[in-house]
Design a protein around this motif. Structure first.
Motif, short mmCIF file in Angstrom:
data_model
loop_
_atom_site.label_atom_id
_atom_site.label_comp_id
_atom_site.label_asym_id
_atom_site.label_seq_id
_atom_site.Cartn_x
_atom_site.Cartn_y
_atom_site.Cartn_z
N ALA A 89 35.26 35.76 43.73
CA ALA A 89 35.51 35.34 42.35
C ALA A 89 35.28 36.45 41.34
N VAL A 90 34.69 37.57 41.80
CA VAL A 90 34.45 38.69 40.89
C VAL A 90 35.79 39.27 40.45
N GLY A 91 36.01 39.36 39.16
CA GLY A 91 37.27 39.87 38.64
C GLY A 91 38.38 38.84 38.60
N THR A 92 38.09 37.59 39.02
CA THR A 92 39.12 36.55 38.98
C THR A 92 38.60 35.33 38.21
N SER A 93 38.02 34.37 38.92
CA SER A 93 37.59 33.15 38.24
C SER A 93 36.27 33.32 37.48
N LEU A 94 35.40 34.22 37.90
CA LEU A 94 34.14 34.43 37.18
C LEU A 94 34.37 34.85 35.73
N PRO A 95 35.22 35.85 35.46
CA PRO A 95 35.44 36.21 34.05
C PRO A 95 36.15 35.13 33.24
N VAL A 96 36.97 34.29 33.90
CA VAL A 96 37.63 33.21 33.17
C VAL A 96 36.60 32.23 32.63
N LEU A 97 35.63 31.85 33.48
CA LEU A 97 34.56 30.96 33.02
C LEU A 97 33.59 31.70 32.10
N GLY A 98 33.30 32.96 32.44
CA GLY A 98 32.37 33.74 31.62
C GLY A 98 32.87 33.95 30.20
N ALA A 99 34.19 33.97 30.00
CA ALA A 99 34.74 34.16 28.66
C ALA A 99 34.43 32.99 27.74
N GLN A 100 34.05 31.85 28.32
CA GLN A 100 33.75 30.67 27.52
C GLN A 100 32.33 30.68 26.97
N VAL A 101 31.46 31.49 27.57
CA VAL A 101 30.04 31.51 27.19
C VAL A 101 29.66 32.93 26.81
N ALA A 102 29.48 33.18 25.54
CA ALA A 102 29.12 34.52 25.09
C ALA A 102 27.74 34.92 25.60
N GLY A 103 27.66 36.09 26.21
CA GLY A 103 26.38 36.60 26.70
C GLY A 103 25.95 36.09 28.05
N ALA A 104 26.78 35.26 28.71
CA ALA A 104 26.40 34.75 30.04
C ALA A 104 26.54 35.84 31.08
N GLU A 105 25.58 35.89 31.98
CA GLU A 105 25.61 36.88 33.06
C GLU A 105 26.50 36.37 34.20
N GLN A 106 27.38 37.22 34.68
CA GLN A 106 28.27 36.86 35.78
C GLN A 106 27.83 37.60 37.04
N ARG A 107 27.66 36.86 38.12
CA ARG A 107 27.27 37.54 39.36
C ARG A 107 27.58 36.67 40.58
N PRO A 108 27.92 37.29 41.68
CA PRO A 108 28.14 36.55 42.93
C PRO A 108 26.81 36.21 43.57
N ASP A 109 26.75 35.07 44.28
CA ASP A 109 25.49 34.68 44.92
C ASP A 109 25.64 34.44 46.42
N GLY A 110 26.74 34.88 46.99
CA GLY A 110 26.89 34.79 48.44
C GLY A 110 27.40 33.47 48.96
#
Length: 215
Positions: free
Chosen positions: A148-169
């Motif tokens: 999801a890195v570079g795909t769905s994570l930034p789409v959701l992350g764009a909705q929350v200013a300052g939210a940390e995006q990271r994979p968890d395995g």
């Protein structure tokens, strides 16, 4: 005729002093300068004509071909950049679990309802687990699989200013949004759309710079 008159002058000159007149040929300096200037102009015209002939028969066509090749290369590079533009998934293809890691009641449900209105699919909604409960000081965490890195994570992350995006395995494609103490609400939908547009815009490549240098 005076005795001081030189022979052969037919009385046209009369020497009345003690000096004889100087007999010089007419000066030809003006003609010489004109001849030199004419020679210089002729040589200049011949040299210019020679350069033009060399350009026509050797370099002129090569320069035109090089310019055409340069333009074609630039067009190809721009087309490749457009083709390489990131294709992010639409919110309707993303399932989100919303968890509240703060002491504020109903925060997860309210946020989940807003995300649903923006097209996201909503999974679980509730309080965060012990790993995150009361431990997230920032706006929040956006968690998901490595894919999801570079795909769905930034789409959701764009909705929350300052939210940390990271994979968890994790193995599944579902994402988690863990709301922290710094969460003030979702950003405006228009701002989130602008962020996503910037993410999908193709970035200039070094090939464009090298093409310009080569041209």
């Amino acid at each position: 005729m005076s005795m001081l008159t030189p022979p052969g002058m037919g009385g046209r000159y009369r020497i009345t002093g003690t000096k004889y007149p100087r007999m010089r040929r007419p000066r030809r300096r003006g003609r010489l300068v004109a001849a030199v200037l004419a020679s210089v102009c002729t040589l200049g015209l011949l040299g210019w004509g020679t350069l033009q002939l060399i350009d026509v028969f050797s370099g002129g066509e090569s320069t035109a071909e090089a310019a055409k090749a340069c333009r074609a290369k630039a067009d190809t590079t721009r087309a490749a950049d457009a083709h390489r533009a990131k294709a992010l998934p639409a919110p309707g293809r993303i399932t989100v679990n919303v968890y509240n890691a703060t002491a504020r009641t109903g925060l997860a449900k309210d946020t989940a309802d807003q995300l649903r209105k923006r097209g996201f699919k909503i999974g679980d909604v509730g309080n965060a687990g012990k790993d995150y409960d009361k431990k997230v000081k920032g706006a929040g965490l956006v968690l998901g699989p490595a894919s999801a890195v570079g795909t769905s994570l930034p789409v959701l992350g764009a909705q929350v200013a300052g939210a940390e995006q990271r994979p968890d395995g994790r193995k599944g494609a579902t994402l988690d949004l863990v709301l922290g103490d710094g969460f003030k609400g979702l950003v405006r939908a228009a701002d989130a759309d602008r962020t996503l547009t910037a993410l999908t815009a193709p970035a200039p490549t070094t090939a464009v710079g090298s093409a310009k240098k080569g041209c």
